[in-house]
Structure formats: C-alpha cells, structure tokens
Design an enzyme around this catalytic site. Structure first.
Site, mmCIF file in Angstrom:
data_model
loop_
_atom_site.group_PDB
_atom_site.id
_atom_site.type_symbol
_atom_site.label_atom_id
_atom_site.label_comp_id
_atom_site.label_asym_id
_atom_site.label_seq_id
_atom_site.Cartn_x
_atom_site.Cartn_y
_atom_site.Cartn_z
ATOM 1 N N SER A 1 0.294 23.870 23.724
ATOM 2 C CA SER A 1 -0.258 25.183 24.054
ATOM 3 C C SER A 1 0.489 26.265 23.281
ATOM 4 O O SER A 1 0.516 26.225 22.054
ATOM 5 C CB SER A 1 -0.228 25.387 25.573
ATOM 6 O OG SER A 1 -1.042 26.469 25.964
ATOM 7 N N HIS B 1 -6.580 20.966 30.033
ATOM 8 C CA HIS B 1 -5.390 21.515 29.387
ATOM 9 C C HIS B 1 -4.129 21.084 30.138
ATOM 10 O O HIS B 1 -4.080 21.111 31.370
ATOM 11 C CB HIS B 1 -5.481 23.044 29.377
ATOM 12 C CG HIS B 1 -4.412 23.703 28.563
ATOM 13 N ND1 HIS B 1 -4.331 23.533 27.203
ATOM 14 C CD2 HIS B 1 -3.395 24.530 28.906
ATOM 15 C CE1 HIS B 1 -3.317 24.243 26.741
ATOM 16 N NE2 HIS B 1 -2.720 24.850 27.756
ATOM 17 N N GLU C 1 -10.351 21.151 27.774
ATOM 18 C CA GLU C 1 -9.202 22.050 27.886
ATOM 19 C C GLU C 1 -9.405 23.167 28.918
ATOM 20 O O GLU C 1 -8.602 23.366 29.821
ATOM 21 C CB GLU C 1 -8.910 22.704 26.519
ATOM 22 C CG GLU C 1 -8.462 21.743 25.442
ATOM 23 C CD GLU C 1 -6.970 21.523 25.403
ATOM 24 O OE1 GLU C 1 -6.250 22.028 26.294
ATOM 25 O OE2 GLU C 1 -6.510 20.826 24.478
#
Length: 518
Positions: free
Chosen positions: A201, A425, A329
C-alpha cells in the site's frame, strides 16, 4: 537519547542474549528468539525534533557502552487510536521515532545473507514497524534471510507541504534507513549488495518512489511493491492541501508556525481535514474521496517525476521488480464503511465519472462489465484506479525503460466475514508474515486458526518473496507485452495471462500523472 539502559521487551521470552553488534553509532545487544537473533529499536537517525523538526534526517547520536536493543522504538506521531486493538504491543513513548529492527539467523559478517527491508503502509498517515502484523520471524527463518523493518515519519511530520521544509520527509527517512543498512548490515550477517526493499500500500508507493529517486542509486538491488497506490500529488495540490491543514490550527503552513505545535498534537489537523475532504471534490478532484491529505509530492527535487514516468525513462532498469495486487482491493474500504451491498446506481455513476479513464469512462466500464451490479461497478473502478492499474502500469513502465518485472495477483478470499471480503486490500500482509491473529489479520481471518489451505498459500508467499530476494526470480516468468504472464496466488496457484484483461484494456494508454489542483 544516548542511554544504554534496558527497556521492556516487545518480543517474546528471551532464550539468551544475542551477540553484541557494533553499528556506526555504537554497540547494540539483541536477544535470541526462536532460533533468530533479534535487535529492535536501533536509531538510524537523530530524533527529528527541535531544530531538526521538519528537516531531512540527520545522523544518529552516538552512544557509549552497549545499548540493549530489546524494544521497538516509539511510532512516529499519528492518531494512536488507529494502532489499537487486540494483540498490539504497548506503544513506547519518546521522540526516537527513526529506528530500525533486525531479524537475522546469525549476526556473522561472513554469512552475507540476502537482506529484505520492509516499509509499512497506512495511507502515509499511519504505521509503526513494531505492529505485531509485521513480525518478520517466519520470513527470516524460512527464507534464511536478514529482515530489516524501519519507522518513517508519516502525516504532517512526514508528508505535508510546509514552507521552509523539504518535501517528502518520510521518503528521506526511508533513504536514511537504507543508508544505515548499507553501512551496518554486514555486521548483522547481511549482504549490503543483495538488498531488496518491499512494502504494501503506502509502503509500495514508497518503494515505487524510491525506484524513481536518483539519491537511492546503489542502495538496493531488488524491489517488491504490493498494491501500489496511484496517488501522487502535484506541487500545486500539495501546497493547497498543506495550507488547509495548517488552517485547521489557525496557522500558516510554515516551519515557524507549525513548530509551535507539539508533534503529537499536530496530528489533529490531518484527522479533522480528512473528515471534510469529500466537500472539496471541485478543488482537489480525485484526491478528495481518498480522505487522506498525505501522499508523496512530485516536487521536482526529492521526487523528480512520478514513478511511472521515471521507470519508463529507465530509472530502475538495473533493479529487479516484483509487483502485484489483490483482486478485490477496494472491498475492504467499502466493508469498513459499512456499505457492502448498499451502493446505489447513483453512487456508482458518480464514482465512474470521477475515476474511470477517458471522456467516456462511465459508458466504457458499463459496456465492459454489462452484468455488474452498482456495488460491483463502484468497487471495480476504484480498485482499478487506486491499486490494480497503478501496479500493472508500474510493471509496464519498468519494461518500457529496459528493465524486468514479475507480476502477481492474489485471488484467494479471506475467510473472515463469511468470505464476503474476497481478496481485499491488505490480505497479503498476514499471508506473507504469517501473522493471522494480529492487526488486519484479526478482521480477515476472524480470529480463527488458519486452514491448511491458508498455511500452504502463506508458505508459498514467503518462498516466492525470499527466492526473489536471493536470485531475482520468484518462480514464474517475467511479464511481457505478448503473453502477459502473471502468477495467480490462490488455493491452486497458477501462471496465466493477466486475469483482469477487461480492466487492462480500459486503462491501456492511460498515464498516472500527479493529481492536479483543479
């Protein structure tokens, strides 16, 4: 701080002291834990406070004697409520935010093992290398590698535009940590010529940034970027958001003004502005719905261009790259907002108009995904815009610049919440580290013992990542423009053509430019 006095351990019970290692600033003593020598909280730079506040990192203060490296250093200033939850360590206090931690099979200078340097995510506003989800024991043990993790400044201290301060201070912290690795890691059993940076990320956005920065030349040989966010600010946007951040405190965005606010109080500006960002779509455009006022800034100096422009121009052609994303995600953020299955067609249309590429983006998405519900379209376009296409385009830029990239997609569904979160995610973190009962793992695995299937996939993650760190080959072919082969990570992993072909075609030719001020 130059004390050598012991602090409480943040790790498990000590079997025995680890060998003393001498660093450039002084000697440190770690602990032996489960067959590893572990050293925590070693300063790689001086505390960035007082005259050093908002400045580039400065060399660590040397110390006399032997410093016990048993406890993680304190996290950089942030909303500590976001670090809470079961399984979290007691957060240490103090201003030594800039520290590294080392897990090594043996601190033998002759060993020269591959080195993996972890950079945490957290929207450039959160994160701490001491979070239990980042315990690197399994990676170091199974891969026979040295793992380093580091703290860097986040939020106002690390990324806000401040007049009189360098941009991207959090990135400069990461560079300083990599310089520490270059100068010290051999004493811990690592090879300074075999360094891999890896992050997820905002950590992957940081890795992409480091690949673009001239000052990182020679500091690492390989890079792994997990779920690269496409959000990089233009200088104009960063200045405007920086002015708004300071205004939350009734101040100007200058070093002189902001230095009057204590670091842990300054975080309130980011928290209050985040809650208002959706009201500024007309001015901040695509940055506004991210509700995070921090990102790397393409300032022309620390970060000369976006990573996609830099890699296409050959900035990292001599660095091996492994990059990928998770299939679903954005579903994590929809779930955390309590909106799973509740997205109206009006909200989906609004997201498509804002994020889909090209003048006919909404119609193109609806035509490419004719059977998709409003929720699926809302999730798909934001998954593509924020993570999946930036990650894929980074691999394509690396190829265009004369380098090599391997690509993966995680499609295995998290077992938590009845599987409703999919391959969302952050799922790659507990799988990679084997930390299913910590941090996001608590949500994604629902506190249950991992299945044999999960354990096998987790082991595969670590085997592929550490093989890449050792050889530059994770075990599947490099990506190319003809076959577009990627590793799909699932219960039955397979190598196949890039699975998100409809999205790839929609975004073909799109450029990820710095987000503008409208």
């Amino acid at each position: 701080m130059t004390t050598t006095e012991s602090r409480p351990s943040a790790g498990g019970p000590s079997e025995e002291p680890a060998p003393v290692v001498r660093t450039t600033a002084g000697a440190v003593r770690g602990r032996r834990e489960e067959g590893l020598a572990v050293y925590r909280g070693i300063p790689f730079a001086a505390p960035p406070v007082g005259e050093a506040r908002f400045m580039a990192p400065r060399p660590a203060h040397p110390w006399d004697g032997i410093r016990d490296a048993h406890a993680f250093g304190p996290p950089p200033p942030q909303d500590l409520g976001n670090l809470g939850g079961p399984g979290l360590l007691d957060v240490p206090e103090g201003d030594e935010w800039l520290t590294v931690n080392v897990w090594t099979p043996e601190p033998d200078p002759a060993a020269r093992r591959p080195v993996m340097v972890w950079i945490y995510g957290g929207a450039y506003k959160l994160g701490h290398s001491g979070s239990p989800g980042y315990d690197a024991r399994h990676i170091a043990t199974e891969g026979d590698v040295v793992v380093v993790s580091l703290n860097y400044r986040v939020g106002m201290e690390g990324f806000a535009f401040i007049e009189g301060a360098p941009a991207n201070r959090g990135l400069l912290d990461q560079v300083a940590a990599l310089e520490w690795v270059r100068d010290n890691i051999e004493s811990f059993g690592g090879d300074p010529g075999q360094v891999t940076v890896f992050g997820e990320s905002a950590g992957a956005g940081s890795v992409a940034s480091l690949l673009s920065m001239p000052r990182t030349a020679g500091l690492f040989r390989r890079a792994i970027a997990q779920s690269v966010p496409g959000t990089f600010f233009s200088d104009a946007l960063a200045r405007d958001i920086g002015t708004a951040l300071a205004a939350e405190l009734g101040l100007r965005p200058t070093v002189a003004d902001l230095s009057t606010i204590a670091p842990h109080r300054l975080t309130s500006a980011g928290e209050t502005l985040s809650a208002k960002m959706l009201q500024r779509v007309d001015r901040w455009g695509q940055a506004a719905p991210t509700v995070t006022p921090f990102s790397p800034v393409v300032d022309g100096e620390v970060l000369p261009t976006t990573p996609w422009q830099a890699l296409a121009a050959g900035s990292a052609k001599d660095v091996d790259l492994l990059v990928g994303h998770n299939r679903d995600e954005y579903r994590l953020f929809i779930a955390m907002a309590g909106q799973l299955g509740r997205i109206t067609d009006e909200r989906a249309a609004s997201a498509l108009r804002l994020f889909a590429p090209g003048p006919d983006g909404e119609q193109a998405y609806r035509a490419s995904f004719p059977d998709a519900s409003p929720s699926e379209l809302y999730e798909r376009v934001q998954t593509d815009w924020l993570f999946n296409m930036p990650s894929l385009h980074l691999a394509e830029a690396q190829r265009a610049g004369g380098g090599r990239a391997h690509v993966y997609e995680l499609t295995w569904s998290a077992p938590g919440n009845g599987g409703a979160l999919g391959a969302c995610h952050g799922l790659d973190i507990p799988l990679l580290f084997g930390t299913y009962g910590a941090d996001l793992g608590l949500l994604l695995f629902a506190g249950a013992e991992p299945s044999a299937e999960a354990l096998a996939l987790s082991s595969r993650f670590r085997a592929s990542w550490t093989a890449f760190a050792r050889t530059g080959d994770p075990g599947w072919p490099a990506y190319d423009d003809e076959q577009r082969l990627v590793q799909v990570l699932d219960a039955e992993p397979m190598v196949t053509a890039y699975p998100e072909e409809r999205s790839r075609r929609l975004w073909e030719g799109h450029e990820f430019l710095p987000l503008p001020l409208l």
